[in-house]
Motif scaffolding. Structure first.
Motif, PDB file in Angstrom:
ATOM      1  N   ALA A  95      53.410  -3.579   9.685  1.00  0.00           N
ATOM      2  CA  ALA A  95      54.496  -4.166  10.457  1.00  0.00           C
ATOM      3  C   ALA A  95      55.035  -3.175  11.484  1.00  0.00           C
ATOM      4  N   GLU A  96      54.983  -1.895  11.147  1.00  0.00           N
ATOM      5  CA  GLU A  96      55.440  -0.847  12.044  1.00  0.00           C
ATOM      6  C   GLU A  96      54.416   0.273  12.074  1.00  0.00           C
ATOM      7  N   GLU A  97      54.484   1.086  13.134  1.00  0.00           N
ATOM      8  CA  GLU A  97      53.604   2.244  13.195  1.00  0.00           C
ATOM      9  C   GLU A  97      53.983   3.235  12.109  1.00  0.00           C
ATOM     10  N   HIS A  98      52.984   3.884  11.554  1.00  0.00           N
ATOM     11  CA  HIS A  98      53.247   4.874  10.514  1.00  0.00           C
ATOM     12  C   HIS A  98      53.408   6.230  11.185  1.00  0.00           C
ATOM     13  N   ILE A  99      54.632   6.719  11.235  1.00  0.00           N
ATOM     14  CA  ILE A  99      54.926   7.979  11.905  1.00  0.00           C
ATOM     15  C   ILE A  99      54.545   9.136  10.995  1.00  0.00           C
ATOM     16  N   PHE A 100      53.828  10.083  11.549  1.00  0.00           N
ATOM     17  CA  PHE A 100      53.492  11.294  10.798  1.00  0.00           C
ATOM     18  C   PHE A 100      54.647  12.268  10.935  1.00  0.00           C
ATOM     19  N   GLU A 101      55.515  12.293   9.923  1.00  0.00           N
ATOM     20  CA  GLU A 101      56.683  13.166   9.979  1.00  0.00           C
ATOM     21  C   GLU A 101      57.031  13.713   8.590  1.00  0.00           C
ATOM     22  N   PRO A 102      56.121  14.437   7.955  1.00  0.00           N
ATOM     23  CA  PRO A 102      56.448  15.035   6.654  1.00  0.00           C
ATOM     24  C   PRO A 102      57.530  16.097   6.808  1.00  0.00           C
ATOM     25  N   GLU A 103      58.324  16.249   5.773  1.00  0.00           N
ATOM     26  CA  GLU A 103      59.367  17.281   5.809  1.00  0.00           C
ATOM     27  C   GLU A 103      58.760  18.667   5.920  1.00  0.00           C
ATOM     28  N   GLU A 104      57.645  18.864   5.231  1.00  0.00           N
ATOM     29  CA  GLU A 104      56.995  20.170   5.220  1.00  0.00           C
ATOM     30  C   GLU A 104      55.502  19.969   5.049  1.00  0.00           C
ATOM     31  N   VAL A 105      54.721  20.847   5.650  1.00  0.00           N
ATOM     32  CA  VAL A 105      53.275  20.861   5.440  1.00  0.00           C
ATOM     33  C   VAL A 105      52.892  22.232   4.916  1.00  0.00           C
ATOM     34  N   ASP A 122      55.127  16.015  18.747  1.00  0.00           N
ATOM     35  CA  ASP A 122      54.924  17.462  18.807  1.00  0.00           C
ATOM     36  C   ASP A 122      55.279  18.149  17.497  1.00  0.00           C
ATOM     37  N   TYR A 123      56.412  17.754  16.906  1.00  0.00           N
ATOM     38  CA  TYR A 123      56.864  18.458  15.708  1.00  0.00           C
ATOM     39  C   TYR A 123      55.923  18.225  14.531  1.00  0.00           C
ATOM     40  N   GLY A 124      55.311  17.026  14.455  1.00  0.00           N
ATOM     41  CA  GLY A 124      54.354  16.754  13.388  1.00  0.00           C
ATOM     42  C   GLY A 124      53.094  17.597  13.527  1.00  0.00           C
ATOM     43  N   MET A 125      52.578  17.697  14.750  1.00  0.00           N
ATOM     44  CA  MET A 125      51.378  18.495  14.983  1.00  0.00           C
ATOM     45  C   MET A 125      51.667  19.978  14.815  1.00  0.00           C
ATOM     46  N   GLU A 126      52.880  20.390  15.157  1.00  0.00           N
ATOM     47  CA  GLU A 126      53.248  21.803  14.975  1.00  0.00           C
ATOM     48  C   GLU A 126      53.288  22.160  13.484  1.00  0.00           C
ATOM     49  N   LYS A 127      53.802  21.237  12.666  1.00  0.00           N
ATOM     50  CA  LYS A 127      53.823  21.477  11.220  1.00  0.00           C
ATOM     51  C   LYS A 127      52.404  21.561  10.669  1.00  0.00           C
ATOM     52  N   LEU A 128      51.502  20.710  11.175  1.00  0.00           N
ATOM     53  CA  LEU A 128      50.098  20.789  10.758  1.00  0.00           C
ATOM     54  C   LEU A 128      49.506  22.138  11.139  1.00  0.00           C
ATOM     55  N   HIS A 129      49.812  22.581  12.344  1.00  0.00           N
ATOM     56  CA  HIS A 129      49.273  23.849  12.839  1.00  0.00           C
ATOM     57  C   HIS A 129      49.655  25.013  11.926  1.00  0.00           C
ATOM     58  N   TYR A 130      50.915  25.085  11.566  1.00  0.00           N
ATOM     59  CA  TYR A 130      51.376  26.201  10.738  1.00  0.00           C
ATOM     60  C   TYR A 130      51.083  25.991   9.256  1.00  0.00           C
ATOM     61  N   GLY A 131      50.975  24.735   8.825  1.00  0.00           N
ATOM     62  CA  GLY A 131      50.774  24.455   7.415  1.00  0.00           C
ATOM     63  C   GLY A 131      49.335  24.413   6.964  1.00  0.00           C
ATOM     64  N   CYS A 132      48.393  24.442   7.904  1.00  0.00           N
ATOM     65  CA  CYS A 132      46.959  24.389   7.571  1.00  0.00           C
ATOM     66  C   CYS A 132      46.256  25.589   8.189  1.00  0.00           C
ATOM     67  N   PRO A 133      46.445  26.777   7.648  1.00  0.00           N
ATOM     68  CA  PRO A 133      45.954  27.997   8.295  1.00  0.00           C
ATOM     69  C   PRO A 133      44.443  28.162   8.284  1.00  0.00           C
ATOM     70  N   VAL A 134      43.721  27.444   7.394  1.00  0.00           N
ATOM     71  CA  VAL A 134      42.265  27.619   7.316  1.00  0.00           C
ATOM     72  C   VAL A 134      41.535  26.327   7.667  1.00  0.00           C
TER      73      VAL A 134
END
Length: 270
Positions: A95-105, A122-134
């Protein structure tokens, strides 16, 4: 219908994912929720509960597939599961778009990630960047991205299929990238830089107003190249003006837009 598969030894159906050895009785959780627009919150709540329970078991591989996800809540605990090495999430319609916005990655062991049907900022992709180092392999499908770039220092494989980008100057920057796949993404221009290690690339666009030269120009070390873009000869003329050559190219595949090209235009690039 909700189907829980505790052990399913098959490879994930997306670009960049390779088969890996796991103890499928202990390390793998696979949840399929096959429904329609009549899917009620009871089933969604049950699916969310299964996911939360699975995360507590510390799996190495977690695969979620939902044909309809109205009311579904992906628990935040999924994005801080420090045991995960491979994560696959496919969302169908809703019914709605699923926003990727976890509190923490915090996914310190995650190497392979596939996301389908999300809307990220931007903030979702930035969390992925810092939360997935490998992170080594990233696959985005039917992904609405309101971010200016994709940057993962450890990334080796990037696949984007039917993605939409909000920024006109969207860019890709991954210094260790070896494989690049771009297929039917809705964007006027994709620029890329700092990708000297790309050895295999596939660039597929059917839109006539797409400018792919910036991407092509970054593939100077490519060995295997597939290109399907309108006005290919014009693109290569521009590449020639920029003194672009492909000294290591071993295999070139030209798509259906390319059959009427003046091949003499780009033979000097090979």
């Amino acid at each position: 219908m909700v189907e829980v598969v505790e052990h399913a030894p098959h490879r994930l159906p997306c670009h960049g994912f390779e088969p890996h050895e796991y103890n499928f009785m202990r390390d793998v959780f696979h949840l399929i929720c096959d429904g329609s627009n009549t899917l009620d919150n009871g089933i969604s709540d049950a699916a969310s509960m299964w996911i939360a329970k699975a995360v507590k078991c510390k799996p190495k591989k977690l695969q979620l597939e939902f044909s309809y996800y109205q009311g579904l809540t992906v628990p935040d605990s999924l994005y801080i599961c420090d045991s995960l090495e491979e994560l696959y999430i496919r969302l169908g319609c809703g019914a709605e778009e699923h926003i990727f916005e976890p509190e923490e990655v915090y996914l310190p062991k995650l190497k392979r990630l596939h996301l389908s049907g999300f809307h990220a900022f931007d903030y979702g992709m930035e969390k992925l960047h810092y939360g997935c180092p490998v992170l080594e392999s990233l696959s985005l499908v039917h992904f609405l991205l309101e971010a200016q770039d994709i940057f993962f220092g450890s990334l080796k494989r990037l696949s984007m299929t039917h993605c939409c980008f909000d920024y006109l100057d969207f860019s890709v920057s991954s210094p260790d990238l070896e494989y690049l796949f771009i297929n039917e993404c809705s964007i006027d221009c994709i620029s890329s830089n700092k990708m000297p290690k790309v050895i295999e690339a596939s660039i597929i666009f059917n839109r006539e107003n797409v400018t792919a030269c910036d991407v092509i120009s970054s593939l100077f070390n490519v060995e295997v190249l597939e290109i399907t873009v309108p006005y290919l000869s014009g693109l290569f003329k521009q590449a020639l003006q920029n003194s672009l050559i492909f000294p290591k190219l071993k295999r070139l595949t030209l798509g259906h837009f390319c059959v009427n090209c003046a091949f003499g235009t780009f033979t000097s690039l090979l």
